[in-house]
Design an enzyme around this catalytic site. Structure first.
Site, PDB file in Angstrom:
ATOM      1  N   GLU A 261     -14.982  16.775  17.196  1.00 46.50           N
ATOM      2  CA  GLU A 261     -15.807  18.291  17.145  1.00 46.50           C
ATOM      3  C   GLU A 261     -15.528  18.816  15.781  1.00 46.50           C
ATOM      4  O   GLU A 261     -16.243  19.255  14.949  1.00 46.50           O
ATOM      5  CB  GLU A 261     -15.332  19.046  18.097  1.00 46.50           C
ATOM      6  CG  GLU A 261     -15.709  18.863  19.535  1.00 46.50           C
ATOM      7  CD  GLU A 261     -15.165  17.749  20.226  1.00 46.50           C
ATOM      8  OE1 GLU A 261     -15.775  17.284  21.298  1.00 46.50           O
ATOM      9  OE2 GLU A 261     -14.498  17.059  19.746  1.00 46.50           O
TER      10      GLU A 261
ATOM     11  N   HIS B 104     -11.528  21.877  31.133  1.00 45.23           N
ATOM     12  CA  HIS B 104     -12.989  21.782  31.095  1.00 45.23           C
ATOM     13  C   HIS B 104     -13.748  23.139  31.734  1.00 45.23           C
ATOM     14  O   HIS B 104     -14.895  23.329  32.005  1.00 45.23           O
ATOM     15  CB  HIS B 104     -13.743  20.736  31.716  1.00 45.23           C
ATOM     16  CG  HIS B 104     -13.474  19.473  31.070  1.00 45.23           C
ATOM     17  ND1 HIS B 104     -12.217  18.823  31.330  1.00 45.23           N
ATOM     18  CD2 HIS B 104     -14.214  18.607  30.368  1.00 45.23           C
ATOM     19  CE1 HIS B 104     -12.202  17.652  30.594  1.00 45.23           C
ATOM     20  NE2 HIS B 104     -13.477  17.541  29.893  1.00 45.23           N
TER      21      HIS B 104
END
Length: 326
Positions: free
Chosen positions: A60, A129
């Site tokens: 990322e 998550h």
């Protein structure tokens, strides 16, 4: 008008902006051949090719940094991060580069990126998550932060974000991708600033953003059965927050509740209530109340997950307390 799911509205916005401007690109993990984890880029890889729908490695910080560099060179990247938890890996490039470069260059460099990412609890995705990190981006000067709650806003705000010259953090919710709503057939843009009064009322103001707006609307329906008329505000933009719309509503209703799925400390609700105290303290007939998640990592166990996260019932019951009904 067409009825679209939230993900379909986002896909349509991608498609139109890619067609409109050859400098628009999309980047992210599995967004190409696979069409994205939530189908938002489904079919666009075949239509626009690998140079504009870019499948990235699981890195990322690297691909966000590449997108930021590309934006400074004239491109308009839409950077998708699969879960907001993983945006933590990209904070250096987002906060030290994207948010600051326009200011530090005296306006000579711009960073027109959109960073899209879903957060919140879906169904037993566990703590790594299920984060809600809007407060982190809200506290960063130089970023815009928006969080649409309907397919129409998802479509129109993404289009506006792509054409904005500021870096825009575009926050979604994992439980809303299949939410359906009407979107005009013609091209439509929605503003990146300003809250919306999505239900008029006179007795209490319920304030939410993304998923919690729907809790507020459900609670308002139940309150109406008891003769209580709740006004519901959808913040839509978290940076900047539309304090004027909130002030006008509270001067009418004199009571307020802020609902969010996030934990309470240093959160959106805290900032909204601070603004309320500053702007319209003497209009209040009762103390402001927050409905929020428990201050724990989101549990994997289904029963514990449900216990940790608020819902429309919590908003309804808390509203009754604000009104002195219980």
């Amino acid at each position: 008008m067409a009825e679209l799911a939230y993900w379909e509205a986002l896909r349509r916005a991608h498609d139109e902006e890619l067609a409109h401007d050859p400098l628009v690109i999309a980047m992210g993990e599995d967004i190409g051949v696979a069409g994205g984890t939530y189908k938002v880029t489904l079919g666009l890889y075949g239509k626009y090719g690998e140079e504009r729908i870019i499948d990235t490695p699981i890195s990322e910080n690297s691909y966000t940094g590449i997108g930021i560099g590309a934006s400074m060179a004239g491109m308009r990247p839409i950077i998708e991060i699969m879960s907001i938890n993983f945006a933590l890996l990209a904070l250096d490039t987002l906060i030290n580069a994207a948010a600051k470069i326009r200011y530090m260059s005296g306006g000579r460099a711009q960073c027109p990126i959109v960073m899209r990412t879903p957060g919140g609890t879906a169904h037993q995705l566990a703590a790594q998550h299920s984060a809600r990190l809007s407060r982190l981006f809200m506290g960063t000067p130089g970023l815009r932060v928006v969080t649409p709650s309907t397919p129409l806003d998802a479509y129109g705000m993404l289009k506006s974000a792509v054409r904005c010259n500021d870096p825009v953090i575009f926050l979604e919710h994992e439980s809303m991708y299949n939410l359906k709503g009407e979107v005009p057939d013609e091209e439509t843009f929605r503003p990146l600033e300003g809250a919306g009064v999505v239900r008029e009322g006179t007795d209490i103001t319920l304030i939410g953003y993304n998923y919690s707006v729907h809790w507020c609307l459900t609670a308002a329906d139940k309150l109406a059965q008891e003769g209580i008329h709740a006004e519901v505000i959808d913040l839509r933009s978290l940076k900047p927050i539309d304090r004027e719309t909130i002030r006008r509503s509270i001067e009418k209703t004199h009571r307020v509740l802020v609902a969010e799925e996030d934990e309470a400390p240093v959160g959106v609700g805290s900032e909204v209530i601070a603004g309320i105290i500053e702007d319209c303290f003497f209009a209040l007939d009762a103390q402001p109340v927050r409905v929020h998640a428990a201050d724990v990592p989101v549990p994997y166990n289904y029963s514990l997950e449900k216990a940790a996260i608020p819902d429309a019932k919590d908003v309804y019951q808390s509203a009754l307390k604000v009104l002195g009904k219980v």
